[in-house]
Design a protein around this motif. Structure first.
Motif, PDB file in Angstrom:
ATOM      1  N   MET A   1      20.592  81.196  78.325  1.00  0.00           N
ATOM      2  CA  MET A   1      21.589  80.235  77.848  1.00  0.00           C
ATOM      3  C   MET A   1      21.087  79.570  76.567  1.00  0.00           C
ATOM      4  O   MET A   1      19.952  79.127  76.492  1.00  0.00           O
ATOM      5  CB  MET A   1      21.862  79.166  78.911  1.00  0.00           C
ATOM      6  N   ASN A   2      21.939  79.544  75.550  1.00  0.00           N
ATOM      7  CA  ASN A   2      21.573  78.897  74.301  1.00  0.00           C
ATOM      8  C   ASN A   2      21.467  77.387  74.458  1.00  0.00           C
ATOM      9  O   ASN A   2      22.168  76.785  75.272  1.00  0.00           O
ATOM     10  CB  ASN A   2      22.612  79.202  73.211  1.00  0.00           C
ATOM     11  N   ILE A   3      20.592  76.787  73.653  1.00  0.00           N
ATOM     12  CA  ILE A   3      20.483  75.332  73.599  1.00  0.00           C
ATOM     13  C   ILE A   3      21.565  74.827  72.657  1.00  0.00           C
ATOM     14  O   ILE A   3      21.555  75.125  71.458  1.00  0.00           O
ATOM     15  CB  ILE A   3      19.096  74.903  73.093  1.00  0.00           C
ATOM     16  N   ARG A   4      22.503  74.070  73.184  1.00  0.00           N
ATOM     17  CA  ARG A   4      23.626  73.569  72.395  1.00  0.00           C
ATOM     18  C   ARG A   4      23.224  72.250  71.723  1.00  0.00           C
ATOM     19  O   ARG A   4      22.883  71.282  72.396  1.00  0.00           O
ATOM     20  CB  ARG A   4      24.856  73.360  73.282  1.00  0.00           C
ATOM     21  N   VAL A   5      23.280  72.232  70.388  1.00  0.00           N
ATOM     22  CA  VAL A   5      22.784  71.092  69.626  1.00  0.00           C
ATOM     23  C   VAL A   5      23.880  70.509  68.740  1.00  0.00           C
ATOM     24  O   VAL A   5      24.626  71.241  68.079  1.00  0.00           O
ATOM     25  CB  VAL A   5      21.580  71.495  68.743  1.00  0.00           C
ATOM     26  N   LEU A   6      23.958  69.188  68.717  1.00  0.00           N
ATOM     27  CA  LEU A   6      24.824  68.456  67.796  1.00  0.00           C
ATOM     28  C   LEU A   6      23.921  67.755  66.793  1.00  0.00           C
ATOM     29  O   LEU A   6      22.980  67.057  67.186  1.00  0.00           O
ATOM     30  CB  LEU A   6      25.666  67.428  68.562  1.00  0.00           C
ATOM     31  N   VAL A   7      24.174  67.933  65.511  1.00  0.00           N
ATOM     32  CA  VAL A   7      23.358  67.327  64.462  1.00  0.00           C
ATOM     33  C   VAL A   7      24.090  66.126  63.867  1.00  0.00           C
ATOM     34  O   VAL A   7      25.210  66.256  63.353  1.00  0.00           O
ATOM     35  CB  VAL A   7      23.031  68.338  63.347  1.00  0.00           C
ATOM     36  N   ALA A   8      23.479  64.941  63.942  1.00  0.00           N
ATOM     37  CA  ALA A   8      24.074  63.714  63.410  1.00  0.00           C
ATOM     38  C   ALA A   8      23.185  63.163  62.297  1.00  0.00           C
ATOM     39  O   ALA A   8      22.098  62.652  62.545  1.00  0.00           O
ATOM     40  CB  ALA A   8      24.237  62.677  64.517  1.00  0.00           C
ATOM     41  N   GLU A   9      23.651  63.280  61.063  1.00  0.00           N
ATOM     42  CA  GLU A   9      22.887  62.862  59.880  1.00  0.00           C
ATOM     43  C   GLU A   9      23.885  62.577  58.769  1.00  0.00           C
ATOM     44  O   GLU A   9      24.753  63.409  58.466  1.00  0.00           O
ATOM     45  CB  GLU A   9      21.920  63.977  59.475  1.00  0.00           C
ATOM     46  N   ASP A  10      23.791  61.382  58.140  1.00  0.00           N
ATOM     47  CA  ASP A  10      24.796  61.006  57.153  1.00  0.00           C
ATOM     48  C   ASP A  10      24.603  61.671  55.799  1.00  0.00           C
ATOM     49  O   ASP A  10      25.558  61.821  55.039  1.00  0.00           O
ATOM     50  CB  ASP A  10      24.847  59.482  56.998  1.00  0.00           C
ATOM     51  N   GLN A  11      23.396  62.075  55.458  1.00  0.00           N
ATOM     52  CA  GLN A  11      23.158  62.734  54.177  1.00  0.00           C
ATOM     53  C   GLN A  11      23.503  64.220  54.295  1.00  0.00           C
ATOM     54  O   GLN A  11      22.862  64.959  55.038  1.00  0.00           O
ATOM     55  CB  GLN A  11      21.705  62.572  53.759  1.00  0.00           C
ATOM     56  N   ALA A  12      24.535  64.627  53.555  1.00  0.00           N
ATOM     57  CA  ALA A  12      25.059  65.981  53.688  1.00  0.00           C
ATOM     58  C   ALA A  12      23.991  67.055  53.443  1.00  0.00           C
ATOM     59  O   ALA A  12      23.917  68.056  54.162  1.00  0.00           O
ATOM     60  CB  ALA A  12      26.230  66.184  52.728  1.00  0.00           C
ATOM     61  N   ALA A  13      23.160  66.852  52.425  1.00  0.00           N
ATOM     62  CA  ALA A  13      22.147  67.848  52.093  1.00  0.00           C
ATOM     63  C   ALA A  13      21.118  67.992  53.209  1.00  0.00           C
ATOM     64  O   ALA A  13      20.720  69.098  53.579  1.00  0.00           O
ATOM     65  CB  ALA A  13      21.460  67.476  50.779  1.00  0.00           C
ATOM     66  N   VAL A  14      20.701  66.845  53.756  1.00  0.00           N
ATOM     67  CA  VAL A  14      19.732  66.864  54.852  1.00  0.00           C
ATOM     68  C   VAL A  14      20.351  67.502  56.086  1.00  0.00           C
ATOM     69  O   VAL A  14      19.725  68.329  56.763  1.00  0.00           O
ATOM     70  CB  VAL A  14      19.253  65.433  55.180  1.00  0.00           C
ATOM     71  N   ARG A  15      21.597  67.131  56.357  1.00  0.00           N
ATOM     72  CA  ARG A  15      22.292  67.685  57.526  1.00  0.00           C
ATOM     73  C   ARG A  15      22.425  69.204  57.406  1.00  0.00           C
ATOM     74  O   ARG A  15      22.186  69.934  58.380  1.00  0.00           O
ATOM     75  CB  ARG A  15      23.664  67.036  57.682  1.00  0.00           C
TER      76      ARG A  15
END
Length: 220
Positions: A1-15
Motif C-alpha cells: 500500500m502506498n503512503i498517501r501524503v498531503l503537502v502543505a507549504e505556502d511557498q509554491a517553489a518549495v512546495r
C-alpha cells in the motif's frame, strides 16, 4: 500500500520541490497540495492521507493550528517542516500533536526517510533533531514556564510501559527499543499505543518530552 501524503507549504517553489521529491519515491503517493493551513485541514478531511507534511508558518491558518485540528480529528499524522529556530512555533506544534519534525533544508533522502518513519508509526524522525528538541523543551528555563509534571501520572502504566516510555524519552525508534528490552517490534508498537492512550498524549514526541519532564531520562 502506498503512503498517501498531503503537502502543505505556502511557498509554491518549495512546495513543488517537496512534491517532486516525494512523487519520485517508490511507495509514496502525493494525494494533494495545500497553500495554507485552512486548505490543509479541508483536504485532510476529504482525502484522508496517511501523513501531512506541514510548514508551520502559513497564511490564513498557521501550521500549528492546522496540526491541532488534524490530529484532534485523527485525520492523519503530521510531519512538521521547520527552520528549527526553537521558537513558539516548534513548541506549539509539539503540543498540538505533531508526529515529528524535519528541517526545511534537509536532503531529499532525509525527507523520504522521515515520511516512511512516520508512516510506520514511529514519530521520532532524526535522533539528532529529536533529542535537541526534547532537551530544549525540558531545559530549566522552558520547564519553569509550564506546569510541573507529577510522577503520579505514571500510575496508570504497567512496568513494561514505563520502560518503553523511558526509551521514548531517549529518542529511540521501535527497533532500538525492541533490542534494548528484548521484545518484538510489534510488541513495542502495542506498548507505545497503549501508553499514549493512557497518558492522553497525541504523539511519541509528547511522550518523550513527558519522560524528560518527569526526570526519567538523564540529560547531558
Amino acid at each position: 500500500m502506498n503512503i498517501r501524503v498531503l503537502v502543505a507549504e505556502d511557498q509554491a517553489a518549495v512546495r513543488s520541490g517537496l512534491v517532486l521529491i516525494l512523487r519520485s519515491a517508490p511507495g509514496v503517493e502525493v494525494v494533494g497540495e495545500a497553500a495554507d493551513g485552512e486548505e490543509a485541514v479541508r483536504l485532510a478531511r476529504v482525502l484522508r492521507p496517511h501523513l501531512v507534511v506541514m510548514d508551520v508558518q502559513m497564511p490564513r491558518l498557521d501550521g500549528v493550528s492546522a496540526t491541532r485540528q488534524i490530529t484532534s480529528e485523527q485525520l492523519a499524522d503530521v510531519l512538521v517542516l521547520t527552520t528549527f529556530d526553537l521558537d513558539e512555533y516548534v513548541f506549539g506544534a509539539l503540543r498540538a500533536g505533531a508526529a515529528g519534525f524535519l528541517l526545511k533544508d534537509s536532503e531529499a533522502a532525509e525527507l523520504v526517510a522521515a515520511v516512511r518513519t512516520v508512516a510506520r508509526g514511529e514519530g521520532l524522525i532524526s535522533p539528532a533533531v529529536t533529542r535537541r528538541l526534547i532537551a530544549e523543551f525540558a531545559r530549566p528555563a522552558a520547564a519553569a514556564a509550564r506546569p510541573s509534571a507529577d510522577l503520579a501520572v505514571l500510575d496508570v502504566l504497567t512496568r513494561r510501559e514505563r520502560e518503553v516510555l523511558v526509551c521514548l524519552g531517549e529518542g529511540l525508534a521501535n527497533a532500538e527499543i525492541a533490542e534494548r528490552l528484548h521484545m518484538a517490534e510489534a510488541t513495542v508498537k502495542t506498548h507505545v499505543s497503549r501508553l499514549l492512550g493512557k497518558l492522553e498524549l497525541r504523539s511519541r514526541l509528547q511522550a518523550a518530552v513527558l519522560a524528560q519532564e518527569l526526570g526519567l531520562v538523564q540529560t547531558s
